[in-house]
Every structure is written in C-alpha cells, then in structure tokens.
Design a protein around this motif. Structure first.
Motif, PDB file in Angstrom:
ATOM      1  N   VAL A  12       3.236   3.860 -15.096  1.00  0.00           N
ATOM      2  CA  VAL A  12       2.691   2.542 -14.784  1.00  0.00           C
ATOM      3  C   VAL A  12       3.865   1.621 -14.497  1.00  0.00           C
ATOM      4  CG1 VAL A  12       1.234   0.649 -15.572  1.00  0.00           C
ATOM      5  CG2 VAL A  12       0.765   2.977 -16.369  1.00  0.00           C
ATOM      6  N   TYR A  13       3.783   0.888 -13.382  1.00  0.00           N
ATOM      7  CA  TYR A  13       4.893   0.022 -12.946  1.00  0.00           C
ATOM      8  C   TYR A  13       4.537  -1.447 -13.149  1.00  0.00           C
ATOM      9  CZ  TYR A  13       6.036   4.382 -10.491  1.00  0.00           C
ATOM     10  OH  TYR A  13       6.284   5.699 -10.185  1.00  0.00           O
ATOM     11  N   PHE A  20       0.052  10.360  -6.178  1.00  0.00           N
ATOM     12  CA  PHE A  20      -0.536   9.148  -5.598  1.00  0.00           C
ATOM     13  C   PHE A  20       0.069   7.913  -6.263  1.00  0.00           C
ATOM     14  CE2 PHE A  20      -3.620  12.544  -5.464  1.00  0.00           C
ATOM     15  CZ  PHE A  20      -4.231  12.439  -4.221  1.00  0.00           C
ATOM     16  N   ILE A  21       0.566   6.972  -5.477  1.00  0.00           N
ATOM     17  CA  ILE A  21       1.025   5.695  -6.009  1.00  0.00           C
ATOM     18  C   ILE A  21       0.225   4.594  -5.325  1.00  0.00           C
ATOM     19  CG2 ILE A  21       2.949   4.070  -6.254  1.00  0.00           C
ATOM     20  CD1 ILE A  21       4.857   6.423  -6.275  1.00  0.00           C
ATOM     21  N   GLY A  22      -0.409   3.745  -6.119  1.00  0.00           N
ATOM     22  CA  GLY A  22      -1.214   2.663  -5.556  1.00  0.00           C
ATOM     23  C   GLY A  22      -1.273   1.476  -6.485  1.00  0.00           C
ATOM     24  N   ASP A  23      -1.768   0.359  -5.974  1.00  0.00           N
ATOM     25  CA  ASP A  23      -1.840  -0.854  -6.798  1.00  0.00           C
ATOM     26  C   ASP A  23      -2.979  -0.802  -7.807  1.00  0.00           C
ATOM     27  OD1 ASP A  23      -4.026  -1.225  -5.115  1.00  0.00           O
ATOM     28  OD2 ASP A  23      -3.420  -3.219  -4.421  1.00  0.00           O
ATOM     29  N   THR A  52      -4.868  -0.587  -2.411  1.00  0.00           N
ATOM     30  CA  THR A  52      -3.778  -0.199  -1.520  1.00  0.00           C
ATOM     31  C   THR A  52      -3.081   1.037  -2.076  1.00  0.00           C
ATOM     32  OG1 THR A  52      -3.388  -2.499  -0.841  1.00  0.00           O
ATOM     33  CG2 THR A  52      -1.609  -0.919  -0.442  1.00  0.00           C
ATOM     34  N   ILE A  53      -3.077   2.108  -1.283  1.00  0.00           N
ATOM     35  CA  ILE A  53      -2.309   3.301  -1.648  1.00  0.00           C
ATOM     36  C   ILE A  53      -0.974   3.238  -0.910  1.00  0.00           C
ATOM     37  CG2 ILE A  53      -2.179   5.819  -1.570  1.00  0.00           C
ATOM     38  CD1 ILE A  53      -5.146   5.982  -1.904  1.00  0.00           C
ATOM     39  N   LYS A  54       0.100   3.227  -1.673  1.00  0.00           N
ATOM     40  CA  LYS A  54       1.436   3.058  -1.105  1.00  0.00           C
ATOM     41  C   LYS A  54       2.086   4.374  -0.712  1.00  0.00           C
ATOM     42  CE  LYS A  54       2.040  -0.979  -4.122  1.00  0.00           C
ATOM     43  NZ  LYS A  54       2.844  -1.589  -5.207  1.00  0.00           N
ATOM     44  N   ASN A 109      -0.773  -7.230 -16.005  1.00  0.00           N
ATOM     45  CA  ASN A 109       0.551  -7.305 -15.379  1.00  0.00           C
ATOM     46  C   ASN A 109       0.921  -6.081 -14.550  1.00  0.00           C
ATOM     47  OD1 ASN A 109       1.914  -8.980 -18.315  1.00  0.00           O
ATOM     48  ND2 ASN A 109       0.912  -9.848 -16.527  1.00  0.00           N
ATOM     49  N   VAL A 110       0.014  -5.123 -14.453  1.00  0.00           N
ATOM     50  CA  VAL A 110       0.312  -3.892 -13.703  1.00  0.00           C
ATOM     51  C   VAL A 110       0.498  -4.199 -12.214  1.00  0.00           C
ATOM     52  CG1 VAL A 110      -0.622  -1.678 -12.929  1.00  0.00           C
ATOM     53  CG2 VAL A 110      -0.915  -2.385 -15.305  1.00  0.00           C
ATOM     54  N   LYS A 111       1.570  -3.641 -11.628  1.00  0.00           N
ATOM     55  CA  LYS A 111       1.811  -3.776 -10.189  1.00  0.00           C
ATOM     56  C   LYS A 111       1.350  -2.526  -9.434  1.00  0.00           C
ATOM     57  CE  LYS A 111       5.560  -7.130 -10.422  1.00  0.00           C
ATOM     58  NZ  LYS A 111       7.008  -7.406 -10.127  1.00  0.00           N
ATOM     59  N   SER A 112       1.567  -1.371 -10.032  1.00  0.00           N
ATOM     60  CA  SER A 112       1.097  -0.128  -9.416  1.00  0.00           C
ATOM     61  C   SER A 112       1.097   0.991 -10.448  1.00  0.00           C
ATOM     62  CB  SER A 112       1.954   0.257  -8.207  1.00  0.00           C
ATOM     63  OG  SER A 112       3.312   0.355  -8.557  1.00  0.00           O
TER      64      SER A 112
END
Length: 245
Positions: free
Chosen positions: A243-244, A187-190, A170-172, A105-108
């Motif tokens: 973890v989002y 770093f925030i990514g999927d 994808t790195i946001k 279920n992790v989004k990013s």
C-alpha cells in the motif's frame, strides 16, 4: 492519544476476509482488535487500508489504531506477534502523526496474483496460487491488459451492486511474467472495487486460453455489465502486496 501504524502479513486461507464480523469472528481485523483490546484492557478499533476478501492473503496490509497506552513500540510489537495466530504477523509497528489514516490517505495499492500453469498441480503452491492446467498465451493477455490501463468505469469488472459512489478507478501498471510454471500478474492502481482484480483475472484467463478475443476487454468496459465479464477467480492466489501513501 497515540496513533500507531502497523504493517501486517497474513495467510487468508482460513479467514472470512479482513472486515470484522458479528458473532464468531474469524477475520483479520477481529483477531487484531481482540489482541490489542486484551493488551490495553479497553476496546481498540483497528482501521485497515481496505478490505481483502475471504481467502485472500497479504504481504503488506496497512492498519492503524489509537491508544493511550504508554507501552513502547517494541513491547507492542512483541505482544501482538506473541498472541496473534501464527498465520497473522505484524511486520512493523510505528508511531505516526494523528492525521494519518490508513484508508483515507492511500494513494495506490499493489495486488499480485499467482497462477500455477502446468497440467501437474503443485503440492507446495496449492494454497497460494490458482492451478490452471491449460497453457496460457502470455502475449495475448499482455495485449489485453493494456486496454485496462488508465482511468475507466470498472463497474463491469466488479461485484458491486447499485451504488451512489463512483466506480471509476485508475490502473497505473499491469505486468505479466512467467517464472518456471508460475505466471505472475501484478496490478497497481489508485483503488480496486469489490472483486475487481479477481474478475479481471478471470477475464484475462479466458483471453489467455483463446476462448475470447482481446477486444473482449473493450466490450466489458463499454457495456459496464458484470455478466459479460469472466468468472471471479478463486482467492487463494491473490495477495495484497503493498500500500502506497
């Protein structure tokens, strides 16, 4: 069957990473499962949001487990923190839907890496940052990091061997800031491939030291070849921050 979600922080210095190993199990997952199995009297499997490497830390690792135990959440929380080693702490215990899965279920995710950038090392930050005595050019690293944003095949920035699974991520967001002698990379990514953040860090450092040009990033992305990229940075400065879902 109850589904219990945990938010965990840990000092990864003396552990062989998150994932359970056979035999002498000095892993985060192994320690958690050992305490929970002792608590309920039957085997418990802990599912993590993802693996962290040996030596990597976490402030917001997420995991879940299933149990028939009728213990209250507070009792579970107190029991775990009493019997876990002091370098592993459960920050939150929550009962969630049966459908919740901490990995699927992790989004990013957010990783943060710390570099102590001064010729004099720090006695207090040595376990939680990478020491680099040569001065880094922050502006050059920021310019280079912009090339990593978006969706790319990051196989060149990974220790992943041949695989049938996708290596596109994808790195946001990437931010680089300096607080005193500490340079902080976020770093925030999927999702992140095996050693991906640490190899990106090793690459950005080469650019920050002016050993490589900003276009070095393009070369690695286009070649998709690990040997072209920078070294894998040692793990002590890296944290799984959040973890989002």
């Amino acid at each position: 069957m109850r589904n219990i979600k945990l938010i965990i922080e840990y000092d990864g210095s003396r552990y062989s990473g998150w994932q359970r190993l056979k035999g002498a199990d000095e892993t985060i997952q192994g320690k958690l499962e050992g305490v929970l199995t002792q608590m309920v009297g039957s085997p418990i499997e802990v599912i993590g949001s993802g693996r962290t490497d040996a030596g990597v830390h976490a402030r917001g690792q997420v995991a879940n487990f299933h149990t028939k135990s009728d213990m209250s959440l507070k009792e579970i929380h107190k029991y775990m923190n009493y019997y876990l080693p002091q370098d592993i702490v459960v920050k939150e215990v929550k009962e969630v839907s049966e459908k919740f899965h901490s990995r699927y279920n992790v989004k990013s995710k957010k990783y943060v890496c710390y570099i102590w950038n001064h010729w004099i090392p720090s006695a207090f930050h040595r376990k939680y940052s990478y020491h680099l005595s040569e001065k880094l050019d922050i502006a050059l690293m920021q310019e280079a990091s912009e090339k990593l944003l978006g969706t790319h095949d990051f196989i060149g920035f990974s220790s992943v061997k041949k695989t049938n699974k996708s290596t596109t991520r994808t790195i946001k967001e990437i931010t680089i800031t300096k607080e005193g002698n500490m340079v902080i990379f976020s770093f925030i990514g999927d999702g992140f491939l095996y050693n991906m953040v640490r190899i990106i860090m090793g690459t950005l450092i080469e650019i920050g030291l002016k050993q490589k040009k900003v276009s070095y990033i393009d070369e690695i992305l286009e070649s998709k070849t690990r040997s072209i990229a920078g070294k894998t940075l040692s793990p002590q400065g890296l944290f799984l921050e959040e973890v989002y879902y």
